[in-house]
Design a protein around this motif. Structure first.
Motif, PDB file in Angstrom:
ATOM      1  N   VAL A  59       0.823  -1.204   0.000  1.00 58.54           N
ATOM      2  CA  VAL A  59       0.000   0.000   0.000  1.00 58.54           C
ATOM      3  C   VAL A  59       0.860   1.258   0.000  1.00 58.54           C
ATOM      4  CG1 VAL A  59      -1.718   1.304   1.318  1.00 58.54           C
ATOM      5  CG2 VAL A  59      -1.967  -1.154   1.047  1.00 58.54           C
ATOM      6  N   VAL A  60       2.017   1.228   0.663  1.00 60.61           N
ATOM      7  CA  VAL A  60       2.917   2.384   0.630  1.00 60.61           C
ATOM      8  C   VAL A  60       3.353   2.677  -0.805  1.00 60.61           C
ATOM      9  CG1 VAL A  60       5.235   3.167   1.250  1.00 60.61           C
ATOM     10  CG2 VAL A  60       3.723   2.249   3.003  1.00 60.61           C
ATOM     11  N   LEU A  61       3.684   1.630  -1.568  1.00 64.05           N
ATOM     12  CA  LEU A  61       4.018   1.826  -2.981  1.00 64.05           C
ATOM     13  C   LEU A  61       2.852   2.451  -3.737  1.00 64.05           C
ATOM     14  CD1 LEU A  61       5.862  -1.521  -3.868  1.00 64.05           C
ATOM     15  CD2 LEU A  61       6.884   0.758  -3.710  1.00 64.05           C
ATOM     16  N   ALA A  62       1.648   1.985  -3.419  1.00 58.52           N
ATOM     17  CA  ALA A  62       0.461   2.467  -4.127  1.00 58.52           C
ATOM     18  C   ALA A  62       0.174   3.930  -3.818  1.00 58.52           C
ATOM     19  CB  ALA A  62      -0.749   1.604  -3.766  1.00 58.52           C
ATOM     20  N   VAL A  63       0.316   4.340  -2.551  1.00 54.36           N
ATOM     21  CA  VAL A  63      -0.039   5.721  -2.214  1.00 54.36           C
ATOM     22  C   VAL A  63       0.940   6.721  -2.816  1.00 54.36           C
ATOM     23  CG1 VAL A  63      -1.215   5.050  -0.092  1.00 54.36           C
ATOM     24  CG2 VAL A  63       1.185   5.736   0.016  1.00 54.36           C
ATOM     25  N   VAL A  64       2.164   6.289  -3.102  1.00 55.79           N
ATOM     26  CA  VAL A  64       3.092   7.177  -3.810  1.00 55.79           C
ATOM     27  C   VAL A  64       2.532   7.499  -5.193  1.00 55.79           C
ATOM     28  CG1 VAL A  64       5.391   7.356  -4.837  1.00 55.79           C
ATOM     29  CG2 VAL A  64       5.124   6.410  -2.533  1.00 55.79           C
ATOM     30  N   GLU A  70      -9.326 -10.941   1.271  1.00 48.98           N
ATOM     31  CA  GLU A  70      -8.926  -9.537   1.266  1.00 48.98           C
ATOM     32  C   GLU A  70      -7.703  -9.276   0.398  1.00 48.98           C
ATOM     33  OE1 GLU A  70      -9.283 -11.395   4.003  1.00 48.98           O
ATOM     34  OE2 GLU A  70     -10.444 -10.347   5.558  1.00 48.98           O
ATOM     35  N   GLY A  71      -6.725 -10.215   0.448  1.00 46.58           N
ATOM     36  CA  GLY A  71      -5.490 -10.020  -0.316  1.00 46.58           C
ATOM     37  C   GLY A  71      -5.739  -9.891  -1.800  1.00 46.58           C
ATOM     38  N   ARG A  72      -6.532 -10.809  -2.363  1.00 45.00           N
ATOM     39  CA  ARG A  72      -6.805 -10.748  -3.799  1.00 45.00           C
ATOM     40  C   ARG A  72      -7.683  -9.534  -4.156  1.00 45.00           C
ATOM     41  NH1 ARG A  72      -7.081 -16.530  -3.110  1.00 45.00           N
ATOM     42  NH2 ARG A  72      -5.294 -17.512  -4.135  1.00 45.00           N
ATOM     43  N   THR A  73      -8.520  -9.115  -3.205  1.00 43.04           N
ATOM     44  CA  THR A  73      -9.311  -7.910  -3.444  1.00 43.04           C
ATOM     45  C   THR A  73      -8.402  -6.690  -3.575  1.00 43.04           C
ATOM     46  OG1 THR A  73     -11.190  -8.820  -2.217  1.00 43.04           O
ATOM     47  CG2 THR A  73     -11.138  -6.429  -2.507  1.00 43.04           C
ATOM     48  N   VAL A  74      -7.422  -6.582  -2.682  1.00 39.92           N
ATOM     49  CA  VAL A  74      -6.461  -5.480  -2.760  1.00 39.92           C
ATOM     50  C   VAL A  74      -5.655  -5.578  -4.054  1.00 39.92           C
ATOM     51  CG1 VAL A  74      -4.429  -4.441  -1.696  1.00 39.92           C
ATOM     52  CG2 VAL A  74      -6.320  -5.220  -0.264  1.00 39.92           C
ATOM     53  N   MET A  75      -5.225  -6.789  -4.410  1.00 36.82           N
ATOM     54  CA  MET A  75      -4.458  -6.966  -5.658  1.00 36.82           C
ATOM     55  C   MET A  75      -5.262  -6.528  -6.868  1.00 36.82           C
ATOM     56  SD  MET A  75      -2.230 -10.474  -5.344  1.00 36.82           S
ATOM     57  CE  MET A  75      -3.262 -11.421  -4.248  1.00 36.82           C
ATOM     58  N   LEU A  76      -6.559  -6.865  -6.900  1.00 37.76           N
ATOM     59  CA  LEU A  76      -7.408  -6.441  -8.013  1.00 37.76           C
ATOM     60  C   LEU A  76      -7.495  -4.922  -8.058  1.00 37.76           C
ATOM     61  CD1 LEU A  76      -9.324  -7.055 -10.344  1.00 37.76           C
ATOM     62  CD2 LEU A  76     -11.183  -7.234  -8.665  1.00 37.76           C
ATOM     63  N   GLY A  77      -7.617  -4.289  -6.893  1.00 41.64           N
ATOM     64  CA  GLY A  77      -7.658  -2.831  -6.858  1.00 41.64           C
ATOM     65  C   GLY A  77      -6.379  -2.220  -7.397  1.00 41.64           C
ATOM     66  N   LEU A  78      -5.246  -2.777  -7.020  1.00 42.15           N
ATOM     67  CA  LEU A  78      -3.962  -2.281  -7.516  1.00 42.15           C
ATOM     68  C   LEU A  78      -3.846  -2.471  -9.028  1.00 42.15           C
ATOM     69  CD1 LEU A  78      -1.702  -3.736  -4.670  1.00 42.15           C
ATOM     70  CD2 LEU A  78      -2.296  -1.325  -5.012  1.00 42.15           C
ATOM     71  N   ALA A  79      -4.309  -3.617  -9.523  1.00 44.66           N
ATOM     72  CA  ALA A  79      -4.274  -3.876 -10.963  1.00 44.66           C
ATOM     73  C   ALA A  79      -5.187  -2.914 -11.725  1.00 44.66           C
ATOM     74  CB  ALA A  79      -4.682  -5.319 -11.240  1.00 44.66           C
ATOM     75  N   CYS A  80      -6.357  -2.619 -11.150  1.00 48.67           N
ATOM     76  CA  CYS A  80      -7.267  -1.648 -11.776  1.00 48.67           C
ATOM     77  C   CYS A  80      -6.601  -0.282 -11.888  1.00 48.67           C
ATOM     78  CB  CYS A  80      -8.556  -1.525 -10.964  1.00 48.67           C
ATOM     79  SG  CYS A  80      -9.709  -2.893 -11.158  1.00 48.67           S
ATOM     80  N   ALA A 102       1.062  -4.819  -6.852  1.00 47.06           N
ATOM     81  CA  ALA A 102       0.206  -6.001  -7.022  1.00 47.06           C
ATOM     82  C   ALA A 102       1.043  -7.266  -7.156  1.00 47.06           C
ATOM     83  CB  ALA A 102      -0.691  -5.818  -8.249  1.00 47.06           C
ATOM     84  N   LEU A 103       2.142  -7.173  -7.923  1.00 47.42           N
ATOM     85  CA  LEU A 103       3.011  -8.333  -8.120  1.00 47.42           C
ATOM     86  C   LEU A 103       3.681  -8.736  -6.809  1.00 47.42           C
ATOM     87  CD1 LEU A 103       4.259 -10.316 -10.152  1.00 47.42           C
ATOM     88  CD2 LEU A 103       6.090  -8.648 -10.533  1.00 47.42           C
ATOM     89  N   TYR A 104       4.052  -7.756  -6.008  1.00 47.89           N
ATOM     90  CA  TYR A 104       4.664  -8.045  -4.707  1.00 47.89           C
ATOM     91  C   TYR A 104       3.716  -8.882  -3.849  1.00 47.89           C
ATOM     92  CZ  TYR A 104       6.178  -7.190   0.104  1.00 47.89           C
ATOM     93  OH  TYR A 104       6.532  -7.347   1.412  1.00 47.89           O
ATOM     94  N   LEU A 105       2.442  -8.475  -3.783  1.00 49.78           N
ATOM     95  CA  LEU A 105       1.479  -9.247  -3.005  1.00 49.78           C
ATOM     96  C   LEU A 105       1.263 -10.634  -3.598  1.00 49.78           C
ATOM     97  CD1 LEU A 105      -1.391  -6.807  -1.955  1.00 49.78           C
ATOM     98  CD2 LEU A 105       0.474  -7.715  -0.572  1.00 49.78           C
ATOM     99  N   ALA A 106       1.201 -10.703  -4.913  1.00 50.57           N
ATOM    100  CA  ALA A 106       0.918 -11.978  -5.570  1.00 50.57           C
ATOM    101  C   ALA A 106       2.030 -12.999  -5.361  1.00 50.57           C
ATOM    102  CB  ALA A 106       0.699 -11.757  -7.061  1.00 50.57           C
ATOM    103  N   THR A 107       3.243 -12.526  -5.106  1.00 51.47           N
ATOM    104  CA  THR A 107       4.379 -13.444  -4.987  1.00 51.47           C
ATOM    105  C   THR A 107       4.771 -13.729  -3.541  1.00 51.47           C
ATOM    106  OG1 THR A 107       5.890 -11.552  -5.227  1.00 51.47           O
ATOM    107  CG2 THR A 107       5.356 -12.802  -7.217  1.00 51.47           C
ATOM    108  N   ARG A 108       3.998 -13.178  -2.592  1.00 52.32           N
ATOM    109  CA  ARG A 108       4.307 -13.473  -1.189  1.00 52.32           C
ATOM    110  C   ARG A 108       3.908 -14.913  -0.872  1.00 52.32           C
ATOM    111  NH1 ARG A 108       8.232 -10.936  -0.543  1.00 52.32           N
ATOM    112  NH2 ARG A 108       8.004 -10.932  -2.802  1.00 52.32           N
ATOM    113  N   THR A 109       4.694 -15.548  -0.008  1.00 53.39           N
ATOM    114  CA  THR A 109       4.406 -16.935   0.348  1.00 53.39           C
ATOM    115  C   THR A 109       3.469 -17.046   1.538  1.00 53.39           C
ATOM    116  OG1 THR A 109       6.369 -16.979   1.768  1.00 53.39           O
ATOM    117  CG2 THR A 109       6.629 -17.741  -0.514  1.00 53.39           C
ATOM    118  N   THR A 110       3.325 -15.945   2.310  1.00 51.85           N
ATOM    119  CA  THR A 110       2.457 -15.994   3.488  1.00 51.85           C
ATOM    120  C   THR A 110       1.017 -16.193   3.058  1.00 51.85           C
ATOM    121  OG1 THR A 110       3.899 -14.512   4.714  1.00 51.85           O
ATOM    122  CG2 THR A 110       1.636 -14.679   5.492  1.00 51.85           C
TER     123      THR A 110
END
Length: 427
Positions: free
Chosen positions: A223-228, A279-289, A382-390
């Motif tokens: 989200v920090v990357l996104a708000v920039v 929630e994670g995929r919802t945020v990723m979709l928002g970032l992709a949009c 979005a890619l950062y979230l998609a590649t996290r293992t957690t």
């Protein structure tokens, strides 16, 4: 959502939040316009919003208070204090009184940060974990619709009646919000006594919790990357209208309406998406949009900019609702205020810096280069979230466990349910 609104306490909470935001949004835009009228300076007008943001950086102090007292009485006190806080604006009649605007807005930002953390924590205590996504999706839909109307009403009221009635009206909305919160009946448990610790350590506990909780830490980084990128957009969208579409500055209002329409539509679907995808995929979709929207906005054609603007608008509620829901589910009630405040600071500092940098860069760099940079930042996030293992625990999965005082505990909300997540790997 119908089941949520059937509960009297939830209706009162949502209505209080909407009334609070309606008055605030109307006053903020009007105050900036008024300072511009009195001084003739764009910089002086911009400092109104900077003063507010500066005040919000004190959110950790408010978050520490939120976690020490009952949230409902605190919200009543904060709203009543804000009722009095805005009244000095009635003394602003010429350029010599502009300093009052800055002082009031800085204090307004400080109170707003504490109010936001208290509202997040109270929402967590009133609503069971499985319904938090529905509640946040509903709230985002209503708030995005409000943001379309309130600034226009504020500017129109300023033109017709002056600043005074707006100040009195904003004070009245705070008083009404306090009354509505006072009418909430559900009993709120007294916060558990925390172990003795230094004041600085107590205030910083929200930052430490985010840092040591992998899924929250990963989401915060994204989200920090996104708000920039969103910070850059404050200046870039003016160039899209002017250099890209060759339209007058007032055309930005049309794009703002499109952005609002996209936000409302996405807010309606956010709750369903969080239940099905997490929630994670919802945020990723928002970032992709947002990445797609910024890319389309670089084309010098309304046929590309219009859908791009819709996508940018749709990204906001998906990101915000996903972030808020995950943080509420994964944070124990005893830390909710400080964690929410910490996230506000982690977002607010880079966003403020990006707004200032964007205003400077737009005079030096082609707006299309900046849009491309913004799209890359969003895609990288979005890619950062998609590649996290957690992976987060599912709604039926493992109860969140939090280390406190050397032993493992299970944070419970007011209903006795564990604060769990419900979906994918993932403010």
């Amino acid at each position: 959502m119908r089941a949520l609104l059937a509960r009297r306490d939830i209706r009162l909470l949502v209505l209080a939040r909407l009334i609070d935001m309606a008055g605030s949004n109307a006053l903020w835009i009007a105050l900036g316009i008024r300072v511009k009228e009195l001084t003739g300076s764009n910089s002086a007008a911009g400092l109104v919003f900077f003063a507010f943001i500066l005040g919000t950086l004190g959110a950790p102090l408010g978050g520490a208070l939120v976690d020490r007292v009952r949230r409902r009485p605190l919200l009543i006190v904060l709203n009543l204090a804000s009722t009095v806080l805005v009244l000095p604006l009635l003394l602003v009649h010429d350029r010599h009184g502009v300093w009052i605007c800055y002082v009031v807005m800085a204090l307004y930002g400080l109170a707003s940060g504490a109010t936001s953390s208290a509202m997040t924590a109270l929402t967590q205590s009133l609503i069971s974990p499985e319904h938090l996504g529905d509640a946040n999706g509903l709230l985002q839909t209503l708030l995005q619709g409000l943001r379309l109307i309130a600034p226009l009403l504020g500017a129109g009221a300023l033109s017709a009646f002056g600043l005074g009635p707006l100040v009195v009206g904003d004070a009245a909305t705070f008083a009404l919000a306090a009354l509505l919160i006072a009418l909430i009946r559900q009993r709120e448990d007294r916060p558990q006594s925390a172990r003795q610790e230094e004041a600085g350590a107590h205030i910083a506990a929200g930052f430490r919790y985010i840092a040591r909780t992998a899924d929250l830490r990963q989401l915060a980084v994204a989200v920090v990357l996104a708000v920039v990128a969103f910070g850059f957009s404050e200046s870039v969208l003016f160039a899209v209208v002017d250099a890209g579409l060759h339209r007058p500055p007032t055309f930005l209002g049309v794009l703002s309406s499109l952005e609002g329409a996209g936000a409302i539509a996405a807010g309606v679907g956010a709750a369903v998406l969080m239940r099905r995808a997490g929630e994670g995929r919802t945020v990723m979709l928002g970032l992709a949009c947002a990445a797609a929207g910024f890319s389309l906005s670089a084309a010098p054609s309304l046929l590309a900019v219009a859908p791009g603007t819709l996508l940018i608008g749709a990204s906001l509620p998906l990101i915000i609702a996903g972030v808020m829901t995950l943080f509420q589910r994964r944070t124990p009630a005893s830390l909710m205020g400080r964690t929410d405040a910490a996230l506000s600071v982690l977002i607010g500092v880079p966003q403020t810096t990006a707004i200032a940098a964007g205003a400077a860069l737009i005079a030096l760099v082609d707006y299309r280069v900046m849009l491309a940079t913004m799209a890359v930042l969003m895609a990288a996030s979005a890619l950062y979230l998609a590649t996290r293992t957690t992976r987060l625990p599912t709604e039926a999965g493992v109860t969140t466990q939090v280390r406190a005082g050397g032993r493992t505990t299970e944070p419970q909300n007011h209903h006795g349910d564990s604060a769990v997540g419900d979906g994918a790997a993932d403010r």
